[in-house]
Scaffold this motif. Structure first.
Motif, short mmCIF file in Angstrom:
data_model
loop_
_atom_site.label_atom_id
_atom_site.label_comp_id
_atom_site.label_asym_id
_atom_site.label_seq_id
_atom_site.Cartn_x
_atom_site.Cartn_y
_atom_site.Cartn_z
N GLY A 32 -16.60 49.57 3.08
CA GLY A 32 -16.00 49.85 1.77
C GLY A 32 -17.08 49.61 0.72
N VAL A 33 -16.66 49.57 -0.54
CA VAL A 33 -17.67 49.42 -1.59
C VAL A 33 -18.38 48.07 -1.48
CG1 VAL A 33 -16.18 48.47 -3.44
CG2 VAL A 33 -18.14 49.94 -4.01
N THR A 34 -17.67 47.03 -1.02
CA THR A 34 -18.31 45.71 -0.92
C THR A 34 -19.36 45.71 0.18
OG1 THR A 34 -16.16 44.80 -1.55
CG2 THR A 34 -17.82 43.24 -0.80
N GLY A 35 -19.01 46.26 1.35
CA GLY A 35 -19.97 46.28 2.46
C GLY A 35 -21.17 47.17 2.14
N ALA A 36 -20.90 48.33 1.56
CA ALA A 36 -22.01 49.23 1.18
C ALA A 36 -22.89 48.51 0.16
CB ALA A 36 -21.45 50.53 0.61
N GLY A 37 -22.24 47.80 -0.78
CA GLY A 37 -22.99 47.06 -1.80
C GLY A 37 -23.83 45.95 -1.17
N ALA A 38 -23.25 45.25 -0.18
CA ALA A 38 -23.98 44.17 0.48
C ALA A 38 -25.17 44.73 1.25
CB ALA A 38 -23.06 43.39 1.41
N ALA A 39 -24.96 45.88 1.91
CA ALA A 39 -26.07 46.51 2.64
C ALA A 39 -27.19 46.88 1.67
CB ALA A 39 -25.57 47.75 3.39
N LEU A 40 -26.82 47.42 0.50
CA LEU A 40 -27.85 47.79 -0.48
C LEU A 40 -28.53 46.54 -1.03
CD1 LEU A 40 -29.36 49.67 -2.36
CD2 LEU A 40 -27.38 49.69 -3.89
N ASP A 41 -27.75 45.53 -1.34
CA ASP A 41 -28.33 44.31 -1.91
C ASP A 41 -29.35 43.71 -0.95
OD1 ASP A 41 -28.46 41.28 -2.47
OD2 ASP A 41 -27.52 42.09 -4.27
N ALA A 42 -28.94 43.59 0.33
CA ALA A 42 -29.83 42.96 1.31
C ALA A 42 -31.04 43.84 1.61
CB ALA A 42 -29.04 42.69 2.60
N ALA A 43 -30.81 45.14 1.79
CA ALA A 43 -31.93 46.03 2.16
C ALA A 43 -32.94 46.11 1.02
CB ALA A 43 -31.39 47.42 2.51
N SER A 44 -32.46 46.08 -0.23
CA SER A 44 -33.39 46.20 -1.35
C SER A 44 -34.13 44.88 -1.61
CB SER A 44 -32.66 46.68 -2.61
OG SER A 44 -31.63 45.79 -2.95
N ARG A 45 -33.73 43.81 -0.92
CA ARG A 45 -34.52 42.57 -0.97
C ARG A 45 -35.56 42.53 0.15
NH1 ARG A 45 -30.70 37.40 -2.38
NH2 ARG A 45 -28.95 38.49 -3.32
N GLY A 46 -35.61 43.62 0.92
CA GLY A 46 -36.61 43.70 1.99
C GLY A 46 -36.09 43.24 3.34
N LEU A 47 -34.77 43.02 3.46
CA LEU A 47 -34.23 42.58 4.75
C LEU A 47 -33.92 43.80 5.63
CD1 LEU A 47 -31.85 39.78 3.40
CD2 LEU A 47 -34.03 39.48 4.61
N ARG A 48 -33.96 43.57 6.96
CA ARG A 48 -33.59 44.64 7.91
C ARG A 48 -32.07 44.60 8.06
NH1 ARG A 48 -38.19 42.37 10.44
NH2 ARG A 48 -36.72 40.98 11.47
N VAL A 49 -31.42 45.73 7.73
CA VAL A 49 -29.96 45.71 7.60
C VAL A 49 -29.30 46.80 8.46
CG1 VAL A 49 -28.06 46.05 5.96
CG2 VAL A 49 -30.11 44.85 5.23
N ALA A 50 -28.19 46.43 9.09
CA ALA A 50 -27.32 47.44 9.72
C ALA A 50 -25.92 47.27 9.15
CB ALA A 50 -27.28 47.24 11.23
#
Ligand SMILES: Cc1cc2nc3c(=O)[nH]c(=O)nc-3n(C[C@H](O)[C@H](O)[C@H](O)COP(=O)(O)OP(=O)(O)OC[C@H]3O[C@@H](n4cnc5c(N)ncnc54)[C@H](O)[C@@H]3O)c2cc1C
Length: 590
Positions: A32-50
Motif C-alpha cells: 500500500g502507500v505505507t509499504g511503497a513509501g517505506a521501500a522508497l525511504d529505505a532504498a533512497s538511503r542506500g539500503l538494499r530493499v525488497a
C-alpha cells in the motif's frame, strides 16, 4: 545502482529470482502507500530493499480512500493539532514539490446553517487551519461567503436554513496511481518490487529469536521462496495483526478496522463548481469532484469481516444518500449511483505500552479514534507501522525505516524523501509548457497530452512512444472516458499489471467511474494484455471472467461485517442495481 523505475510485468520471473537469491537490508511486507513509501525511504538511503505485496500495489485501503490529501479539518475539533499540522505540511510538500503532477488543489464549500454560532466557530477553525500551514502556501486562503455567494458556487444547495458558507482549499489525488508511482520511484533506487507474493511465515536466525527474513508464496504458481533480510518491515494495514501472528509476536498495538463506503454519482446530479463538506451526526460528508463525477462519502463503522472484500450494503448507500439529501435541493436517489466502493481504515489501539509502542487506548467510536500512526519493534529484526493517513504516509515510512535502521546497528543516512520528487515530477513545468509541441510531434490531440500529463507527468512521452510504435493504441479504451488503449499496454510494460483487474481497478479507475464498472471493456483489456503477456485465447477468456466475478463480489452485500450507522431506515440488504447488471454479465460469460 539506480534503475529506470520500470516495473515490467513480463520480467516477473527475473524479479522473483532476485528475491530468492539476493540478501536484502530491508524486506517490506505490504504494497500500500505505507509499504511503497517505506521501500522508497529505505532504498533512497542506500539500503538494499525488497517489497512483497500479496495482491496488487494499492489493492488494499490505498485505492479505496476519499482520495484527499488534507490536514483533516475535523481533527481540529478533536484537538489533534499535531496530526493536522503534520498533514498540512505534507499536503503542501506534495502539491508544490514531490508530486505536483498527481496531487492537485481542490476547493470545498462548508455551508453554514446557524449563522451566529457557526460562523465564528468554523471561521476560527479555518483560520487556524490556514495559519498552521505557514506563509509559503501552494493553495489559496479560506474565504467567508454569504448565502447568495454560496448558491452562486453551489446551486445544488437547498436554501432552507442556509445562512452562508466558508470556502477553503485542500488537495486530491488518484490514490492507487500515487501508490504505484511511489513504488516505481523506489525501483529507481534499485528496490525489488514483487506483487502477488505473500509473506506466509517469518524466518528466525540461529538464535531462534531474531527475524532474518520471510517465507513467501508466489500467488500465481503457489511456489514458496525464502527472502533473506537484515530487518523485516511490516506495512500491512488492516492485515498487520495477522502478520504479527505469522511471527508469533505480541505487538504493542492492535489494528481496529473501520469500514468507509463511498458512492459515485454523475457531475450533473449535483450542480456545484466546488467540492462540498457537510456535517453529519457523527462526522462529515464530502462531495469530492472527480472528473465528470462526484465521489460522495464516507461512512465510519466497525468492521470484522473479510479484509479483502469489505463489500457495500444497500444500507451503507442509503445512509450516504440520506446524509447528502439533507443539504441538496434535488435529492439523490439510488438511480443516480454509478458505482460504490468500500475501504477499511487501519486504526491503531494500544494494548499496553510494550516495546515502546505508543497508541490510543479504549474502545472509542471509530470516528473518535486518532489517525496518528504507531511504530513498534516487537522482536529483533522486525519492525511495524500502522494507523496514520494516506496524507502522512511519508512520515510513517520515515519513522518505521528509522526504527529498522536502529535495529540494523550501523550508520545509515537520515531520510531524504522530503527532497525527493516522485517519478514524473522532475521538470514538469517545462514539459507542461511544451505540451502543444508534444501533441504536434506525436500527432495526437492536445487534450490527449493533457490527460497523459495529469497521470504520468514527465513520463507521458513513454506512453506516446507506444502510440508511435503502434498507432492503433491511440484509440480510446471506452466511450466517454479519456483512457487510451496505449495505457493498458503501458500498465503491463511499465506498471506491473498482471491481471485485468489491476488495469481496470487501479491503473485506470473505470471500476469506480463507469456505470458498468469497466466490465464492457474487460475483454479488450485482456486482449491487449494477452498480446504482451503471451496469453492464450482461453486465458484471455478466463481473465475477463475473473474480472466480472470480482466486480460482482465487490458490489454486493457482504456475508459478514458491520452495518452502516445512522440511516435509521430499515432498508433490506440487497444487490445494488449496477451490480445486478454485472452479475447478469457473469452468468452470460459463464
Ligand atoms: C474510506 C476511507 C477513506 C479514507 N480517506 C482518506 C483521505 O481522504 N485522506 C487520507 O489521508 N487518508 C484517507 N484514508 C486512510 C488511508 O487510505 C490509509 O491510511 C492508507 O491507505 C493505508 O495504507 P497502508 O499502506 O497502511 O495499508 P494498505 O493500503 O491496506 O496496504 C497494506 C497492504 O499489505 C498487503 N498485505 C497484507 N498482508 C500481506 C502479506 N502477508 N504479504 C504481503 N502483503 C500483504 C495488502 O494486500 C495491502 O495491499 C481513508 C481510508 C478509508 C478506509
Amino acid at each position: 545502482m539506480a534503475s529506470n523505475g520500470v516495473l515490467d510485468a513480463r520480467e516477473r520471473s527475473a524479479t522473483l529470482a532476485r528475491l530468492a537469491s539476493e540478501r536484502f537490508d530491508v524486506l517490506v511486507i505490504g504494497g500500500g502507500v505505507t509499504g511503497a513509501g517505506a521501500a522508497l525511504d529505505a532504498a533512497s538511503r542506500g539500503l538494499r530493499v525488497a517489497l512483497v505485496e500479496a495482491r496488487d500495489l494499492a489493492s488494499g485501503t490505498s485505492s479505496r480512500s476519499s482520495k484527499l490529501i488534507h490536514g483533516g479539518l475535523r481533527y481540529l475539533e478533536q484537538f489533534d493539532f499535531k496530526l493536522v499540522y503534520e498533514a498540512l505540511h505534507e499536503r503542501d510538500l506534495l502539491v508544490a514539490k514531490l508530486a505536483p503532477h498527481l496531487v492537485k488543489p481542490v476547493s470545498f464549500l462548508y455551508p453554514l446553517y446557524r449563522k451566529v454560532v457557526e460562523r465564528p466557530y468554523v471561521g476560527a477553525g479555518l483560520a487556524l487551519y490556514d495559519a498552521m500551514e505557514g506563509t509559503r502556501r501552494p493553495v489559496p486562503h479560506h474565504r467567508h461567503l454569504t448565502a447568495r455567494g454560496a448558491l452562486r458556487l453551489a446551486p445544488a444547495l437547498s436554501t432552507e436554513r442556509l445562512a452562508g458558507a466558508m470556502r477553503y482549499y485542500d488537495a486530491q489525488v488518484d490514490d492507487a496511481r500515487y501508490t504505484l508511482t511511489v513504488a516505481r520511484t523506489a525501483a529507481t533506487h534499485s528496490a525489488v518490487v514483487a506483487t502477488r507474493v505473500s509473506a506466509v511465515s517469518l524466518v528466525r536466525g540461529p538464535d531462534g529469536v531474531r527475524v532474518t527474513g520471510a517465507r513467501v508464496r508466489d500467488e500465481e504458481t503457489g511456489r514458496l521462496l525464502e527472502v533473506s533480510a537484515e530487518v523485516v518491515v511490516v506495512c500491512a494495514g488492516v492485515w498487520t495483526d495477522l502478520v504479527h501472528e505469522l511471527a508469533g509476536v505480541r505487538a504493542g498495538y492492535r489494528v481496529r478496522m473501520s469500514k468507509g463506503v463511498h458512492i459515485v454519482v454523475p457531475r450533473s446530479a449535483v450542480r456545484a463548481d466546488t467540492g462540498l463538506i457537510v456535517r453529519t451526526d457523527k462526522s462529515v460528508l464530502f462531495f469530492i469532484p472527480w472528473g465528470e463525477r462526484w465521489i460522495v462519502g464516507t461512512t465510519d463503522t466497525d468492521f470484522s469481516g473479510d479484509r479483502a472484500e469489505p463489500g457495500v450494503s444497500a444500507e451503507d448507500v442509503d445512509y450516504i444518500l440520506a446524509a447528502a439529501n439533507r443539504v441538496l435541493v434535488r435529492p439523490l436517489t439510488r438511480a443516480d449511483v454509478i458505482a460504490v466502493y468500500a475501504g477499511l481504515r487501519p486504526l491503531v489501539e494500544a494494548v499496553g505500552e510494550v516495546n515502546g509502542a505508543k497508541g490510543v487506548k479504549g474502545a472509542k467510536p471509530t470516528t473518535k479514534v486518532s489517525r496518528e500512526h504507531v511504530v513498534d519493534a516487537p522482536v529483533p529484526g522486525l519492525v511495524s507501522v500502522a494507523g496514520g493517513k494516506f496524507t502522512t504516509y511519508r512520515l510513517m515510512a520515515r519513522d518505521v525505516v528509522d526504527a529498522a535502521v536502529a535495529d540494523l546497528g550501523h550508520s545509515v543516512p537520515s531520510s531524504v524523501t522530503e527532497q525527493l520528487p516522485l517519478l514524473g515530477a522532475d521538470g514538469l513545468a517545462g514539459v507542461r509548457a511544451g505540451a502543444a509541441r508534444l501533441a504536434e510531434d506525436y500527432r495526437v490531440p492536445p487534450d490527449v497530452v493533457e490527460h497523459l500529463l495529469s497521470r504520468y507527468g514527465t513520463l507521458a512521452g513513454e506512453v506516446l512512444d507506444l502510440i508511435r510504435a503502434d498507432p492503433g493504441l491511440a484509440q480510446p479504451l471506452a466511450d466517454g472516458h479519456p483512457y487510451l488503449r496505449a495505457e493498458v499496454a503501458y500498465a503491463v510494460t511499465h506498471e506491473n499489471a498482471l491481471h485485468v483487474e489491476d488495469v481496470l481497478m487501479r491503473r485506470m479507475r473505470l471500476f469506480i467511474e463507469s456505470a458498468d464498472s469497466g466490465t464492457g471493456v474487460a475483454e479488450s483489456v485482456a486482449s491487449i494484455m494477452g498480446r504482451l503477456l503471451g496469453w492464450s485465447r482461453r486465458r484471455r477468456a478466463a481473465e475477463t471472467r475473473r474480472y466480472l466475478e470480482l466486480v460482482a463480489a465487490e458490489q454486493t452485500t457482504p456475508a459478514v461485517g458491520g452495518s452502516a450507522v445512522g440511516s435509521g431506515a430499515a432498508v433490506p440488504d440487497a444487490v445494488l442495481p449496477g451490480a445486478a447488471a454485472v452479475l447478469a454479465g457473469v452468468a452470460a460469460a459463464g
